[in-house]
Motif scaffolding. Structure first.
Motif, short mmCIF file in Angstrom:
data_model
loop_
_atom_site.label_atom_id
_atom_site.label_comp_id
_atom_site.label_asym_id
_atom_site.label_seq_id
_atom_site.Cartn_x
_atom_site.Cartn_y
_atom_site.Cartn_z
N ASN A 130 0.84 -1.18 0.00
CA ASN A 130 0.00 0.00 0.00
C ASN A 130 0.88 1.24 0.00
OD1 ASN A 130 0.79 -0.75 2.66
ND2 ASN A 130 -0.64 0.74 3.47
N SER A 131 0.31 2.32 -0.47
CA SER A 131 1.08 3.55 -0.63
C SER A 131 1.25 4.26 0.70
CB SER A 131 0.39 4.48 -1.63
OG SER A 131 0.37 3.89 -2.91
N VAL A 132 2.49 4.54 1.05
CA VAL A 132 2.81 5.33 2.23
C VAL A 132 2.70 6.81 1.91
CG1 VAL A 132 4.70 5.93 3.82
CG2 VAL A 132 4.28 3.54 3.24
N ILE A 133 3.05 7.17 0.67
CA ILE A 133 2.93 8.55 0.19
C ILE A 133 2.08 8.55 -1.06
CG2 ILE A 133 4.19 10.52 -0.77
CD1 ILE A 133 6.59 9.67 0.89
N LYS A 134 1.07 9.42 -1.09
CA LYS A 134 0.25 9.61 -2.28
C LYS A 134 0.18 11.11 -2.58
CE LYS A 134 -2.83 5.63 -1.55
NZ LYS A 134 -4.25 5.23 -1.33
N VAL A 135 0.57 11.47 -3.78
CA VAL A 135 0.53 12.87 -4.21
C VAL A 135 -0.24 12.93 -5.51
CG1 VAL A 135 1.94 14.77 -5.07
CG2 VAL A 135 2.71 13.48 -3.07
N ARG A 136 -1.19 13.84 -5.59
CA ARG A 136 -2.01 13.96 -6.79
C ARG A 136 -2.08 15.42 -7.24
NH1 ARG A 136 -0.96 9.58 -6.90
NH2 ARG A 136 -2.23 7.67 -6.84
N SER A 137 -1.72 15.64 -8.50
CA SER A 137 -1.85 16.95 -9.14
C SER A 137 -1.28 18.07 -8.27
CB SER A 137 -3.32 17.22 -9.49
OG SER A 137 -3.43 18.34 -10.35
N LEU A 138 -0.07 17.86 -7.78
CA LEU A 138 0.54 18.79 -6.83
C LEU A 138 1.17 19.98 -7.54
CD1 LEU A 138 1.11 19.01 -3.76
CD2 LEU A 138 3.35 18.00 -4.22
N HIS A 139 0.79 21.17 -7.11
CA HIS A 139 1.36 22.41 -7.64
C HIS A 139 1.87 23.26 -6.48
CE1 HIS A 139 -0.14 22.34 -11.90
NE2 HIS A 139 -0.98 21.46 -11.37
N LYS A 140 2.96 23.99 -6.75
CA LYS A 140 3.43 24.98 -5.79
C LYS A 140 3.98 26.18 -6.54
CE LYS A 140 4.43 26.93 -1.92
NZ LYS A 140 3.36 27.43 -1.04
N LYS A 141 3.43 27.36 -6.19
CA LYS A 141 3.90 28.61 -6.78
C LYS A 141 4.48 29.50 -5.69
CE LYS A 141 0.52 28.72 -10.58
NZ LYS A 141 -0.57 29.50 -11.20
N ARG A 189 9.50 19.18 1.17
CA ARG A 189 9.03 20.09 2.22
C ARG A 189 7.52 20.09 2.33
NH1 ARG A 189 13.04 25.34 1.28
NH2 ARG A 189 14.85 24.45 2.38
N MET A 190 6.83 19.90 1.23
CA MET A 190 5.36 19.82 1.30
C MET A 190 4.92 18.53 1.98
SD MET A 190 3.86 21.56 -2.20
CE MET A 190 5.04 20.95 -3.40
N LEU A 191 5.70 17.45 1.84
CA LEU A 191 5.35 16.19 2.48
C LEU A 191 5.42 16.27 4.00
CD1 LEU A 191 7.16 13.60 0.16
CD2 LEU A 191 4.76 14.27 0.13
N VAL A 192 6.30 17.12 4.52
CA VAL A 192 6.43 17.25 5.98
C VAL A 192 5.82 18.55 6.48
CG1 VAL A 192 8.41 15.71 6.16
CG2 VAL A 192 8.79 18.14 5.72
N SER A 212 -2.00 23.92 -4.82
CA SER A 212 -3.16 23.08 -5.12
C SER A 212 -2.71 21.64 -5.20
CB SER A 212 -3.82 23.51 -6.45
OG SER A 212 -2.92 23.33 -7.53
N GLY A 213 -3.69 20.73 -5.20
CA GLY A 213 -3.38 19.31 -5.23
C GLY A 213 -3.54 18.68 -3.86
N SER A 214 -3.36 17.36 -3.78
CA SER A 214 -3.54 16.64 -2.53
C SER A 214 -2.28 15.87 -2.16
CB SER A 214 -4.72 15.67 -2.64
OG SER A 214 -4.45 14.65 -3.59
N VAL A 215 -2.05 15.75 -0.84
CA VAL A 215 -0.89 15.03 -0.30
C VAL A 215 -1.36 14.16 0.85
CG1 VAL A 215 1.38 15.23 0.78
CG2 VAL A 215 0.65 16.95 -0.89
N SER A 216 -0.97 12.88 0.83
CA SER A 216 -1.23 11.97 1.93
C SER A 216 0.07 11.29 2.32
CB SER A 216 -2.28 10.92 1.53
OG SER A 216 -2.42 9.94 2.53
#
Length: 310
Positions: free
Chosen positions: A2-13, A48-51, A58-62
């Protein structure tokens, strides 16, 4: 798995700078995943977004089943994090600093910090202010590994380390994977990812330009070759390379005479070296070097092969 990290459509400006552009990423439990790319590709921003040091535009992080921005300290204790820019309290010794961090990160088994310090050749009695960049990096690695977290997030972990310590670090990563821990590490060094990761993503200009198993990414499929042949001419070498054992994957070939009977050559080999070696075997090979290209060249090659070379 199973996924420990899931990132979807992640943007950073950051103002007008679009640092991360629509990244999708999944890191499975018990794996070692590499993020590779040149400086400025967006690797550090993603980590850095993961922690939850910075937050996505925008986007999602798990991470470990939770959104970092709404997580509690309990989630952070399950993660070992080494930042790319390591800042340490310089008014204490390495041992005192690690004891303080252990109170924050969670239980550390007796003897673990001393064992890690011995493996990485670090004297924990020394004040932090006296440590070199490499020794500070060792201290950062110890604090990330010492509480045996479920997930290790390591940003340029071998920066400043000498080759022997780099090898010991790779051993620590292998042991973490064998123990069921998950490792996500970033690097701009191809060989580091090739020797440690199961899967990798190549980042350039905030985008993933290639992703998958190490072999499938063509990271090992492109090499620079150069050599020196004697007892021949440019014309004979050119004919040999175009003969029965022709080398179709040799590009940017440069052949030039050196003296009366020597020929120097260089080029880019996209594929196996065997056809090239067979073609040259009829000559006296004075020198032959096959080396990994630099990362910038590899990323450009990946752009070309994925149609992103804009």
């Amino acid at each position: 798995m199973n996924s420990v990290i899931k990132v979807r459509s992640l943007h950073k400006k950051f103002g007008k700078v679009h640092a991360v552009r629509g990244i999708d990423l999944a890191v499975e439990r018990g794996s070692v995943y590499g993020l590779i790319g040149p400086n400025g590709a967006g690797k550090t921003t993603v980590l850095r977004m993961l922690v939850d040091i910075i937050r996505p535009t925008s986007g999602s992080v798990s991470v470990l089943g939770h959104a970092p921005r709404s997580s509690r300290p309990g989630l952070r204790r399950r993660i070992g994090y080494l930042p790319g820019e390591l800042r340490l309290n310089e008014r204490t010794s390495g041992a005192s600093l690690l004891r303080h961090l252990a109170d924050i990160s969670g239980p550390v088994a007796p003897g673990v910090t001393d064992e890690l310090a011995e493996r990485l050749d670090l004297d924990l009695r020394r004040p932090v202010r006296t440590l070199s960049k490499g020794n500070r990096q060792k201290l950062g690695l110890i604090q990330a590994f010492m509480h045996r977290p479920e997930l290790l997030i390591l940003d340029e972990p071998t920066s400043g380390l000498d080759p022997l310590v780099q090898r010991e670090f790779l051993a620590l990563v292998r042991e973490a994977r064998e123990a069921g821990q998950t490792v996500l590490l970033s690097s701009h060094v191809l060989s580091e990812i090739q020797h440690s990761a199961d899967l990798a993503a190549v980042l350039a200009q905030g985008r993933i330009v290639a992703e998958g198993g190490i072999a499938s990414l063509r990271l090992t499929g492109t090499s620079r070759v150069r050599g020196l042949l004697s007892g021949t001419t440019v014309e004979e070498v050119r004919e040999a390379l175009a003969g029965p054992d022709r080398v179709d994957d040799l590009e940017d070939l440069d052949l030039h005479s050196i003296g009366e009977d020597q020929v120097g050559f260089s080029g880019v080999l996209r594929g196996q070296a065997d056809p090239l070696v067979k073609s040259l075997s009829r000559f006296t090979v004075r020198d032959l070097t096959i080396e990994e290209p630099d990362l910038e060249e590899t990323v450009l090659s990946l752009y070309e092969h994925t149609g992103d070379a804009s």
